[in-house]
Scaffold this motif. Sequence first.
Motif, PDB file in Angstrom:
ATOM      1  N   TYR A 407     -10.327  -1.158   1.957  1.00 13.70           N
ATOM      2  CA  TYR A 407      -9.020  -0.971   1.480  1.00 13.70           C
ATOM      3  C   TYR A 407      -8.108  -2.117   1.642  1.00 13.70           C
ATOM      4  O   TYR A 407      -7.368  -2.549   0.583  1.00 13.70           O
ATOM      5  N   HIS A 408      -8.438  -3.268   2.468  1.00  9.44           N
ATOM      6  CA  HIS A 408      -7.480  -4.409   2.629  1.00  9.44           C
ATOM      7  C   HIS A 408      -7.842  -5.341   1.382  1.00  9.44           C
ATOM      8  O   HIS A 408      -7.296  -5.899   0.728  1.00  9.44           O
ATOM      9  N   ASP A 409      -9.502  -5.239   1.124  1.00 14.10           N
ATOM     10  CA  ASP A 409      -9.852  -6.249  -0.016  1.00 14.10           C
ATOM     11  C   ASP A 409      -9.482  -5.861  -1.427  1.00 14.10           C
ATOM     12  O   ASP A 409      -9.806  -6.475  -2.328  1.00 14.10           O
ATOM     13  N   GLU A 410      -8.987  -4.278  -1.578  1.00 11.36           N
ATOM     14  CA  GLU A 410      -9.043  -3.947  -2.800  1.00 11.36           C
ATOM     15  C   GLU A 410      -7.870  -4.848  -3.623  1.00 11.36           C
ATOM     16  O   GLU A 410      -7.758  -5.110  -4.862  1.00 11.36           O
ATOM     17  N   THR A 411      -7.010  -5.281  -2.871  1.00 10.69           N
ATOM     18  CA  THR A 411      -5.687  -6.323  -3.528  1.00 10.69           C
ATOM     19  C   THR A 411      -5.915  -7.583  -3.153  1.00 10.69           C
ATOM     20  O   THR A 411      -5.314  -8.548  -3.739  1.00 10.69           O
ATOM     21  N   LEU A 412      -6.338  -8.035  -1.923  1.00  9.91           N
ATOM     22  CA  LEU A 412      -6.458  -9.342  -1.469  1.00  9.91           C
ATOM     23  C   LEU A 412      -7.945  -9.627  -0.841  1.00  9.91           C
ATOM     24  O   LEU A 412      -8.432  -9.888   0.321  1.00  9.91           O
ATOM     25  N   PRO A 413      -8.992  -9.653  -1.848  1.00  5.22           N
ATOM     26  CA  PRO A 413     -10.417  -9.959  -1.596  1.00  5.22           C
ATOM     27  C   PRO A 413     -10.750 -11.292  -1.113  1.00  5.22           C
ATOM     28  O   PRO A 413     -11.774 -11.371  -0.329  1.00  5.22           O
ATOM     29  N   ALA A 414     -10.070 -12.428  -1.483  1.00  4.62           N
ATOM     30  CA  ALA A 414     -10.493 -13.545  -0.968  1.00  4.62           C
ATOM     31  C   ALA A 414     -10.354 -13.759   0.688  1.00  4.62           C
ATOM     32  O   ALA A 414      -9.624 -13.404   1.070  1.00  4.62           O
ATOM     33  N   ASP A 415     -11.392 -14.831   1.066  1.00  2.48           N
ATOM     34  CA  ASP A 415     -11.490 -14.944   2.554  1.00  2.48           C
ATOM     35  C   ASP A 415     -10.220 -15.539   2.960  1.00  2.48           C
ATOM     36  O   ASP A 415      -9.768 -15.406   3.949  1.00  2.48           O
ATOM     37  N   ILE A 416      -9.479 -16.304   2.141  1.00  3.01           N
ATOM     38  CA  ILE A 416      -8.532 -16.832   2.549  1.00  3.01           C
ATOM     39  C   ILE A 416      -7.265 -15.965   3.088  1.00  3.01           C
ATOM     40  O   ILE A 416      -6.520 -16.379   4.080  1.00  3.01           O
ATOM     41  N   TYR A 417      -7.411 -14.604   2.665  1.00  2.00           N
ATOM     42  CA  TYR A 417      -6.479 -13.625   2.998  1.00  2.00           C
ATOM     43  C   TYR A 417      -6.912 -12.927   4.220  1.00  2.00           C
ATOM     44  O   TYR A 417      -6.006 -12.144   4.745  1.00  2.00           O
ATOM     45  N   LYS A 418      -8.127 -13.379   4.854  1.00  2.00           N
ATOM     46  CA  LYS A 418      -8.340 -13.026   6.335  1.00  2.00           C
ATOM     47  C   LYS A 418      -7.702 -13.659   7.487  1.00  2.00           C
ATOM     48  O   LYS A 418      -7.568 -13.017   8.508  1.00  2.00           O
ATOM     49  N   THR A 419      -6.827 -14.775   6.873  1.00  2.00           N
ATOM     50  CA  THR A 419      -5.991 -15.385   7.943  1.00  2.00           C
ATOM     51  C   THR A 419      -4.715 -15.338   7.504  1.00  2.00           C
ATOM     52  O   THR A 419      -3.674 -15.973   8.209  1.00  2.00           O
ATOM     53  N   ALA A 420      -4.303 -14.602   6.161  1.00  2.00           N
ATOM     54  CA  ALA A 420      -2.799 -14.638   6.133  1.00  2.00           C
ATOM     55  C   ALA A 420      -2.175 -13.590   6.866  1.00  2.00           C
ATOM     56  O   ALA A 420      -2.454 -12.842   7.293  1.00  2.00           O
ATOM     57  N   GLU A 421      -0.667 -14.157   6.817  1.00  2.00           N
ATOM     58  CA  GLU A 421       0.252 -13.397   7.623  1.00  2.00           C
ATOM     59  C   GLU A 421       0.930 -12.455   7.034  1.00  2.00           C
ATOM     60  O   GLU A 421       1.999 -12.327   7.142  1.00  2.00           O
ATOM     61  N   PHE A 422       0.185 -11.528   6.185  1.00  2.00           N
ATOM     62  CA  PHE A 422       1.091 -10.697   5.235  1.00  2.00           C
ATOM     63  C   PHE A 422      -0.372  -9.712   4.825  1.00  2.00           C
ATOM     64  O   PHE A 422      -1.493 -10.345   4.618  1.00  2.00           O
ATOM     65  N   CYS A 423       0.183  -8.647   4.145  1.00  2.00           N
ATOM     66  CA  CYS A 423      -0.986  -7.628   3.559  1.00  2.00           C
ATOM     67  C   CYS A 423      -0.204  -7.322   2.113  1.00  2.00           C
ATOM     68  O   CYS A 423       0.851  -7.894   1.867  1.00  2.00           O
ATOM     69  N   SER A 424      -0.853  -6.773   1.321  1.00  2.00           N
ATOM     70  CA  SER A 424      -0.224  -6.433   0.080  1.00  2.00           C
ATOM     71  C   SER A 424       0.807  -5.545  -0.019  1.00  2.00           C
ATOM     72  O   SER A 424       1.565  -5.307  -1.253  1.00  2.00           O
ATOM     73  N   MET A 425       1.102  -4.716   1.281  1.00  2.00           N
ATOM     74  CA  MET A 425       2.199  -4.081   1.308  1.00  2.00           C
ATOM     75  C   MET A 425       3.486  -4.662   1.352  1.00  2.00           C
ATOM     76  O   MET A 425       4.568  -4.385   0.240  1.00  2.00           O
ATOM     77  N   CYS A 426       3.674  -5.700   2.023  1.00  2.00           N
ATOM     78  CA  CYS A 426       4.821  -6.442   2.363  1.00  2.00           C
ATOM     79  C   CYS A 426       5.102  -7.710   1.494  1.00  2.00           C
ATOM     80  O   CYS A 426       6.035  -8.285   1.263  1.00  2.00           O
ATOM     81  N   GLY A 427       3.931  -8.234   1.210  1.00  3.53           N
ATOM     82  CA  GLY A 427       3.801  -9.683   0.591  1.00  3.53           C
ATOM     83  C   GLY A 427       4.061 -10.866   1.822  1.00  3.53           C
ATOM     84  O   GLY A 427       4.338 -10.529   2.588  1.00  3.53           O
ATOM     85  N   PRO A 428       4.215 -12.027   1.041  1.00  2.00           N
ATOM     86  CA  PRO A 428       4.284 -13.154   2.224  1.00  2.00           C
ATOM     87  C   PRO A 428       5.632 -13.380   2.510  1.00  2.00           C
ATOM     88  O   PRO A 428       5.743 -13.986   3.832  1.00  2.00           O
ATOM     89  N   LYS A 429       6.599 -12.704   2.035  1.00  2.00           N
ATOM     90  CA  LYS A 429       8.073 -12.898   2.622  1.00  2.00           C
ATOM     91  C   LYS A 429       8.905 -11.785   3.381  1.00  2.00           C
ATOM     92  O   LYS A 429       9.880 -12.054   3.935  1.00  2.00           O
TER      93      LYS A 429
END
Length: 457
Positions: A407-429
């Motif tokens: 479910y996480h990778d449906e919208t943010l599949p790249a490995d870089i997003y495994k350390t990102a401080e956001f998900c596709s629900m709220c976005g980066p800001k």
Amino acid sequence: MRTEWVAKRRGQDNVSQMYYARQGLVTEEMNYVAQRENLPVEVVRDEVARGRMIIPANINHTNLEPMCIGIASKCKVNANIGASPNSSNINEEIEKLNLAVKYGADTVMDLSTGGGNLDEIRTAIIQASPVPIGTVPIYQALESVHGNMESLTPDDFLHIIEKHAQQGVDYMTIHAGILIEHLPLVKNRITGIVSRGGGILARWMLHHHKQNPLYTHYNDIIEIFKRYDVSFSLGDSLRPGCTHDASDDAQLAELKTLGKLTRKAWEHDVQVMVEGPGHVPMDQIEFNVKKQMEECSEAPFYVLGPLVTDIAPGYDHITSAIGAAMAGWYGTAMLCYVTPKEHLGLPNAEDVRNGLIAYKIAAHAADIARHRPGARDRDDELSTARYNFDWNRQFELSLDPERAKEYHDETLPADIYKTAEFCSMCGPKFCPMQTKVDAEALTELEKFLAKEQVGVS
């Protein structure tokens, strides 16, 4: 694991865990269970001796990893599998078994009624299973007479029961509590008798005008179970099949009989758990659990669901998991899962997965509500990983890691997003968890609030 453990017990008249517990002895199975449950071994032994806990462990199921079912231990989950004449085969059932074990089933019931040689299917399942296997022998008894229910004899039942015991079945549903005098009590129900085993016996009694043969030959079944350490799972043949029928005279009359049968088995040091409803509105669940404890002298309660509403075919893993969580909270020892296919068809592998995860959630929620030591540790660890944006650790701690990652990778599949401080629900800001308040900042804030005399009203 158990080959050496059981070798020294073979040939004795009674090899049940209850028998040894009542002798004050600690078996290897009790010791193993104590370690798994983080309980003192004396507690396990005493609970088994009292009848409030069972360790289903047939001496012929030597690849079993022993577990327990009882109010003193964590709430358990059973998964049903089984081939039918219309669908499935032995390979599909082994796939379902493996999937059930993977996703945490504590026991598995083989409810096969066809689709191949039932003995071969059962033997394959037992040989492949590290968890206890349960069966409903009346299904094969009926198959052995080619579906001619009227020709079934008590010897047919006993023959199949002993065959299952010899093959290594750890517990069996025995529908001994439905009596001929109970049958008129179902006349005001919407759904009548919904138990397959109960329906077979009801038709047999109506045809022959004789008492339930599993009731009249109960002592013979006890003798079989003693020789192999098979646990009774006393079947609720008159369980309600809809919320309208819940807690009626038929259900409660059978429950009283199940209490008598429980105590009869205990006289012979044979382990027992008692099966329960079914379909029960939320406001009646606590009553049902407490009534079973009263009538059955606190023998472990094993419930199917219960479903709290009848309007959601295709989603009954949800309607029933609601009731299951409540039942577990009130003291039910094991929950029998319901899949999305309930009332609609034979579950496939994905249905097994969805049903089992729903019930693992319900059982875990019940353990938290009952304040079992350590029950919330995994929740706290996952919450910490979530707050720290440790996505991989969050997946790892999930009940279904593959689904969480999917479910996480449906919208943010790249490995870089495994350390990102956001998900596709709220976005980066807009993720509120990015607001990190350290201890020093809080100390300064408290000083300011104290100076300004600002408090929480």
